[in-house]
Scaffold this active site. Structure first.
Site, PDB file in Angstrom:
ATOM      1  CB  SER A 184      -0.951  -0.045   1.206  1.00  0.00           C
ATOM      2  OG  SER A 184      -1.972   0.912   1.070  1.00  0.00           O
ATOM      3  CG  ASP A 230      -4.365  -1.633   0.488  1.00  0.00           C
ATOM      4  OD1 ASP A 230      -3.388  -2.308   0.850  1.00  0.00           O
ATOM      5  OD2 ASP A 230      -4.507  -0.433   0.779  1.00  0.00           O
TER       6      ASP A 230
END
Length: 414
Positions: free
Chosen positions: A66, A215
């Site tokens: 991320s 993500d």
């Protein structure tokens, strides 16, 4: 002072005695905390080896999830001279400039409107600014072109499987040699915050691979083990860069794992409270996203637990450093509060984390406790910087000797 070869990758572990890994957690705007810590580490390396060196010069693998994936790209993407595009000290200014536009905060009347209707109709943010910025920042840089090996986890919602982007695999599987900007957008696409990210890649044989990513934090918010596994796979596959390393030789790994902080263990949720929740409450409850909080925290902590057990079992705890803080409160623990005051507070928290005492996980209780040695994180980073510097010098010395011996051998044959 040594001259750097413009586009040459680091000398491999086969030239040294260690495998060096840097791991960077996810955490949204809290990635600025990692920026503070990395700037300190790079400064220590520069004091040892000169202003020209960068963090990427010292690690065999840099892994990031991320926001950590974005920082990984910043540290390893080459500029026109074949050197890292960003110095570590430039990460914090980057976050200060771009986070308010990546995570725009509602103002005026909009700030008074309930957030739930928006979340029910689509993601909280469009992601347009993030995609545009990463496209400009990283351009056409492909995964195989990074200045050291990178590992960035994502999750493909179509196949319901993790997709781990690795420089190692990009060299053997062209379908995974995609643009680094696409990887960063994918690993940052946190459900409910940003839309999932689709892209495709066609290799030289005309084979097209499709990606439907969210993500990487849903599978590995702390990518330490993913990075260690990527290296182990290369050892098993007899990659000559790994020399004579044993697949289970984790005592030869040196790992720095940097977290982005997490909420104070304030028992925000309980079984009694959650028993009354339906789908909506699991997605949004009193300004939080319980399902994401639980997913990200569990994947983060279980990795630290496993890593702690492995290094303790091998009596190599001195080669594993985890820097994190699980006492963040209020605004500081959010993923997306990009106000100037919160970002500046996160910088101060990063500076405080440096002076905090080194914490280790109690493998019996799973809780953080002060390390037996009375030493702070900044002091430990100085020690690791010295080890990294010595390892790099050893590799360069051995590489130069091998090159010289090879040259002499060639002359004798002639």
């Amino acid at each position: 002072m040594e001259n750097e070869s413009p586009s040459k990758k680091n000398m491999p572990p086969s030239c040294g005695t260690l495998v060096t890994i840097l791991s960077l957690d996810g955490g949204g705007v809290r990635g600025i905390i990692a920026g503070v810590i990395l700037a300190y580490l790079e400064k220590q390396l520069q004091e040892l080896d000169g202003e020209h060196v960068r963090v990427a010069d010292y690690f065999d693998v840099i892994a990031g999830t991320s926001t950590g994936g974005l920082v990984t790209a910043m540290l390893t993407a080459p500029d026109e001279n074949g050197r890292p595009r960003f110095a570590a000290k430039e990460i914090v200014p980057f976050y200060l400039e771009h986070c308010p536009k990546i995570f725009p905060q509602p103002t005026g009347v909009l700030a008074l409107l309930p957030k739930l209707p928006k979340l029910l109709s689509g993601p909280k943010y469009s992601g347009n600014y993030l995609r545009t910025t990463l496209g400009k920042l990283l351009g056409e840089t492909k995964l195989r072109q990074t200045l050291t090996n990178v590992v960035i986890p994502t999750f493909d919602i179509k196949t319901l499987q993790p997709t781990i982007f690795s420089s190692y695999q990009a060299l053997t599987d062209p379908s995974l040699d995609v643009k680094v900007s696409d990887i960063c957008i994918g690993t940052s696409a946190a459900p409910t915050y940003f839309p999932p990210y689709y892209f495709s890649n066609e290799d030289s044989q005309g084979k097209t691979r499709h990606f439907n990513l969210v993500d990487g934090g849903v599978t590995a918010n702390n990518p330490t083990l993913v990075a260690m596994t990527a290296v182990t796979k290369q050892i098993v596959n007899n990659n000559p860069d790994m020399g004579t390393l044993n697949p289970l030789g984790y005592d030869q790994f040196l790992v720095i794992s940097i977290g982005t902080g997490s909420a104070k263990k304030e028992e925000r949720y309980s079984a009694k409270k959650a028993a009354k929740w339906g789908i909506i409450s699991w997605l949004y409850e009193d300004g939080t996203t319980p399902i994401l909080d639980i997913t990200f925290e569990s994947s983060r902590d279980i990795v630290h637990y496993h890593s702690s057990v492995v290094f303790k079992a091998l009596q190599s705890e001195d080669k594993y450093l985890r820097i994190d803080d699980d006492t963040l409160e209020g605004d500081a623990s959010t993923l997306d509060l990009s106000t100037k005051s919160n970002l500046e507070n996160l910088i101060k928290l990063g500076e405080k984390m440096l002076t905090n005492r080194v914490m280790q996980m109690n493998i019996d209780t799973g809780t953080y406790e002060p390390a037996a040695e009375n030493i702070n994180n900044d002091e430990q980073l100085k020690r690791f910087a010295k080890i990294l510097s010595e390892e790099r010098k050893l590799r360069r010395k051995r590489s130069d000797k091998m090159t010289k011996d090879s040259s002499i051998g060639s002359q004798e044959i002639k």
